[in-house]
Structure formats: C-alpha cells, structure tokens
Design a protein around this motif. Structure first.
Motif, short mmCIF file in Angstrom:
data_model
loop_
_atom_site.label_atom_id
_atom_site.label_comp_id
_atom_site.label_asym_id
_atom_site.label_seq_id
_atom_site.Cartn_x
_atom_site.Cartn_y
_atom_site.Cartn_z
N THR A 41 29.37 49.33 86.58
CA THR A 41 28.86 50.56 85.87
C THR A 41 27.67 50.49 85.44
O THR A 41 26.67 51.49 85.45
N ASP A 42 27.27 49.18 84.93
CA ASP A 42 25.76 48.91 84.37
C ASP A 42 24.95 48.92 85.54
O ASP A 42 23.73 49.60 85.38
N ALA A 95 26.95 58.59 86.75
CA ALA A 95 25.86 57.99 86.53
C ALA A 95 24.59 59.05 86.78
O ALA A 95 23.77 59.24 85.77
N THR A 96 24.67 59.60 88.03
CA THR A 96 23.72 60.50 88.20
C THR A 96 23.88 61.91 87.72
O THR A 96 22.89 62.89 87.61
N ALA A 98 20.56 55.04 88.29
CA ALA A 98 20.46 56.17 88.11
C ALA A 98 19.12 56.53 87.21
O ALA A 98 18.56 57.64 87.63
N ALA A 99 19.02 55.75 86.24
CA ALA A 99 18.06 55.81 85.28
C ALA A 99 16.54 55.99 86.16
O ALA A 99 15.57 56.60 85.64
N GLU A 111 31.57 56.40 90.53
CA GLU A 111 30.83 55.73 89.26
C GLU A 111 29.25 56.20 89.62
O GLU A 111 28.62 56.30 88.37
N ARG A 140 24.36 52.76 86.18
CA ARG A 140 23.45 53.32 84.95
C ARG A 140 22.08 53.13 85.20
O ARG A 140 21.09 53.84 85.08
N GLU A 141 21.78 51.98 85.62
CA GLU A 141 20.10 51.47 85.67
C GLU A 141 19.52 52.00 86.83
O GLU A 141 18.54 52.55 86.80
#
Length: 272
Positions: free
Chosen positions: A257-258, A194-195, A264-265, A190, A261-262
């Motif tokens: 997952t959230d 995301a990355t 990775a951003a 995951e 994503r956070e």
C-alpha cells in the motif's frame, strides 16, 4: 570496501548501488556503459580486479538458458582474482534458477543467494506499467494466486547486509518477501485506489500469455521459457510470507500500500 555491482543502471542493480553507497562503501558499476558485458567473458577481469565483493544479477532471467554457465564462469574468474564475496539475486520458488545457484556454490566463492519474491516495482517499472498507464488493464497469467510482493528497496538492503557481513551470511540462501499476501488483482485494486483511476486485472493462461508475447515481438525461445516459468512459479508454491527481511534488517518489510501511494504521487500510472 569496493563492491562490483552488475546491472548498476537496472531495476535491482541501481538500488543496490545506492544502498551500497549509503552504507559508506565504494561502488564499481558493471554495465556495458563501463565496458562490462555479460555476453563477453573477456570484459570481466578489468571490472573485477581489485574489488572486495560483487553483486550478481544477470540481464536475462536467473533461470534462463545460459545464465548458469555465465554466472559460474564469472564467479570462478572473481575467485581467481581475489573477489571471493559474491551475492546472487535469484527467484523464490523458480526451479529453473537452481542450476544458476549451484554454479555459484561450485565456484569456490563465499557465496550468498538472495531469493526474492515478486517485486512490487514490477508494477511501476518495465512492461507491466505501460499496460496500466495506457490501457487501464493488466493482463497476466497469475490467476488468483496470492504473492507476498516485496519492495526492491528492502531487497537492496538485504543484499548490502549479505555483502558486508560475510561471516554471518556466507553459504546461506536468504528468502525475502513483503509482509502480506496479495493477489495480482488485489495489487491492481490497491494501485487503482492510490491513483483514483479505474484499473482492472484480467487473468489469462500461461499459454495465451506466451502467444501474446510472440505478438509483441518476443523471440520464440524467450517466450517459451517465460511461459514455462509462469506456469510453475505462479502455481501457488510461493503463497506464503517469509521472515527474511525481519531477520536480516531487524524491521518490518515495506507494505505494498505504501509503495502504491508513493508511486501514484510520483505520477507513475497517470494516463498519457
């Protein structure tokens, strides 16, 4: 209400401190920077005196040698000074943590134990993140055992609820997990999604991991303890989800997952 937060500059204590402030309460940070030292009991009274409650997280693992003695003595000091509401962070399924929990219960405090699943943030903070960022690989002794990774922000919110609603949660053990099971390899997959990077997970035995820790300079006693913990904690006993976050906070726990994503951003796993 004033809450003593041990480890206030650390991974869990920092989030607890922010959650306490967000709830409109006062924070008294307890760290070496403020004159508090877990290894020196003579430094504790000045931090505890006049507070209403305290969050306890030991800098060593909750089941490490000496932790039960330190937590028990601090809890007794706190009770003598009028700080009866104590919340301890513990580890779900870790047999080695039980003496520390018992030391808190025996102190006479109005206690709550928060037993947490493996933190999602262990992938974004601490030694594991460096492996993913620099080598693109995570080597860990978890095999294919699934774990309900929990977001530390949820843990912090549960701690604040336990601190502020003492009558409801005093004398209870609260188990907190994320919403679903995920293997360590699945977590790395995951994070890779995301990355946009190719990241891999390689399982090793606890003994091999302990030998690697020695190679990284971890003291032998600590490496032996961690090897023992991983051999039991990651044997599948925690491969189930619990409803602590839903019960206490009235909402669903944050999903991995959230989290991925956070982070990775934010560039957490960006190659150097």
């Amino acid at each position: 209400m004033t809450v003593v937060v041990t480890g206030a500059s650390g991974r869990t204590g920092g989030r607890v401190a922010r959650a306490v402030r967000a709830a409109g309460l006062g924070v008294r940070a307890a760290s070496r920077a403020t004159g508090f030292d877990w290894a020196d009991a003579t430094t504790w009274a000045d931090t505890l005196r006049g507070a209403d409650a305290a969050y306890l997280v030991h800098p060593a693992d909750v089941g490490a040698p000496g932790t039960a003695d330190a937590v028990g003595e601090l809890a007794r000091q706190a009770v003598r000074l009028g700080v009866r509401r104590l919340v301890l962070l513990s580890a779900r399924g870790e047999d080695q943590a039980l003496p520390t929990e018992e030391a808190l219960r025996a102190s006479g405090a109005d206690w709550t134990v928060v037993r947490s699943a493996w933190f999602a943030q262990n992938f974004s903070e601490g030694p594991l993140v460096a492996e993913l960022r620099e080598r693109g690989e995570l080597v860990f002794p978890a095999g294919e055992v699934p774990e309900p990774f929990v977001d530390l922000r949820d843990v912090a919110d549960v701690v604040v609820a336990a601190l502020t609603d003492g009558e409801r949660y005093a004398g209870r053990v609260l188990s907190v997990t994320g919403p679903r099971l995920l293997t360590f390899g699945g977590a790395v997959t995951e994070i890779a999604a995301a990355t946009g990077r190719e990241l891999t997970y390689r399982a090793v035995s606890p003994r091999d991991y302990g030998e690697a820790l020695l190679g990284f300079g971890v003291p032998p006693q600590e490496a032996d303890f961690l090897t023992e913990v991983f051999a039991t904690l990651l044997d599948g006993r925690n491969a189930h989800v619990e409803d602590g976050v839903r019960e206490i906070l009235g909402r669903e726990p944050r999903d991995f997952t959230d989290f991925a994503r956070e982070e990775a951003a934010a560039g957490t796993w960006k190659a150097g």
